[in-house]
Enzyme design. Structure first.
Site, PDB file in Angstrom:
ATOM      1  N   THR A  48      -3.699  -6.142   0.799  1.00 19.81           N
ATOM      2  CA  THR A  48      -2.664  -5.138   1.060  1.00 19.81           C
ATOM      3  C   THR A  48      -2.773  -4.669   2.494  1.00 19.81           C
ATOM      4  O   THR A  48      -3.822  -4.818   3.141  1.00 19.81           O
ATOM      5  CB  THR A  48      -2.791  -3.938   0.102  1.00 19.81           C
ATOM      6  OG1 THR A  48      -1.607  -3.132   0.188  1.00 19.81           O
ATOM      7  CG2 THR A  48      -4.004  -3.073   0.413  1.00 19.81           C
ATOM      8  N   CYS A  49      -1.702  -4.101   3.032  1.00 25.42           N
ATOM      9  CA  CYS A  49      -1.713  -3.574   4.396  1.00 25.42           C
ATOM     10  C   CYS A  49      -2.392  -2.201   4.398  1.00 25.42           C
ATOM     11  O   CYS A  49      -2.114  -1.376   3.537  1.00 25.42           O
ATOM     12  CB  CYS A  49      -0.289  -3.417   4.925  1.00 25.42           C
ATOM     13  SG  CYS A  49       0.603  -4.959   5.079  1.00 25.42           S
ATOM     14  N   SER A  50      -3.278  -1.974   5.362  1.00 23.93           N
ATOM     15  CA  SER A  50      -3.828  -0.629   5.524  1.00 23.93           C
ATOM     16  C   SER A  50      -3.234   0.037   6.759  1.00 23.93           C
ATOM     17  O   SER A  50      -3.306   1.241   6.923  1.00 23.93           O
ATOM     18  CB  SER A  50      -5.355  -0.675   5.615  1.00 23.93           C
ATOM     19  OG  SER A  50      -5.779  -1.608   6.573  1.00 23.93           O
ATOM     20  N   ASN A  82       0.863  -1.174   0.000  1.00 23.82           N
ATOM     21  CA  ASN A  82       0.000   0.000   0.000  1.00 23.82           C
ATOM     22  C   ASN A  82       0.907   1.234   0.000  1.00 23.82           C
ATOM     23  O   ASN A  82       1.220   1.789   1.044  1.00 23.82           O
ATOM     24  CB  ASN A  82      -0.886  -0.037   1.248  1.00 23.82           C
ATOM     25  CG  ASN A  82      -1.819   1.146   1.351  1.00 23.82           C
ATOM     26  OD1 ASN A  82      -1.892   1.984   0.452  1.00 23.82           O
ATOM     27  ND2 ASN A  82      -2.532   1.237   2.451  1.00 23.82           N
TER      28      ASN A  82
END
Length: 240
Positions: free
Chosen positions: A219-221, A128
């Site tokens: 994805t990483c937030s 991200n």
């Protein structure tokens, strides 16, 4: 005492100069990394233009990286990248498509998946990035109107274009295990689908799925949060 103050002031002055120099170097390195990511992004888009002229003949790109597993594009987003698959889920976190060190990494398929997309759940990962590259645009699926207008994902693999329809999206912490590629029975698979549908933010969307193949984008937030998008396979088109 006066001499001590002079020495102390000089030390503080030198310390401040060193701090500014270090901060300047770190800023320069950060800007250089962002520039390199943008350049790589531009280069990949040029590769895509060449692919479209040959109906997605991946031969030239496979020569550059045999790990290539396909190409992913989502209309309305910046997501338009080659997919790679390594021997683990670590290498392409820090290496780009050309196998160069990169904080942006690459879009990569879970190492447990089959490249032919025959698994019930094919999982793709991407960073991200703050500059909007890689999987940053998955955050757009936090908006219901955007989802309704951009429901489809294209994934080119081999000689086929696979079309996927998004049926579920959510943000979840790392305690929830959605990263499952194989299931021992249809009942187990249906239980998995129910668990992800229960997490879905938008029940207004028709999100029925009968147990066919699905695609999961992750994805990483934040450090312990993930933005997840699930899509079901709804069509296949031969490209060549």
């Amino acid at each position: 005492m006066k001499r001590l103050k002079i020495i102390l002031n000089k030390c503080i002055y030198l310390l401040l100069i060193d701090t500014f120099i270090i901060a300047g170097i770190l800023l320069f390195l950060c800007l250089m990394e962002e520039y390199e990511v943008q350049q790589m992004d531009q280069h990949l888009h040029e590769e895509k233009e060449e692919l479209e002229k040959t109906d997605f003949d991946f031969s030239p790109l496979l020569k550059q990286n045999p790990d290539m597993a396909g190409w992913l594009e989502i209309e309305g987003t910046n997501i338009d990248y080659p997919i790679v698959q390594g021997n683990d889920n670590e290498y392409y976190l820090t290496h780009d498509f050309y196998r160069e060190d990169s904080k942006a990494g690459a879009i990569f398929m879970d190492y447990r998946n089959s490249k032919d997309l025959s698994d019930p759940n094919t999982i793709l990962y991407g960073h991200n990035m703050k500059d909007g590259t890689m999987f940053q645009n998955l955050n757009k699926y936090n908006d219901l109107d955007f989802i309704k207008e951009h429901r489809y994902i294209n994934l080119y693999s081999g000689t086929t274009k696979y079309i996927w329809e998004i049926f579920c999206t959510y943000s979840v912490n790392t305690d929830f295990n959605y990263l499952i590629t194989e299931f021992s029975s249809m009942a187990e698979y249906q239980a998995y689908l129910k668990s992800v549908l229960d997490k879905s933010q938008y029940h207004e969307i028709e999100n029925s799925v009968q147990g066919g193949r699905i695609l999961t984008l992750s994805t990483c937030s934040s450090c312990d949060q993930r933005r997840v998008v699930h899509a079901r396979l709804v069509g296949e088109e031969k490209q060549r």
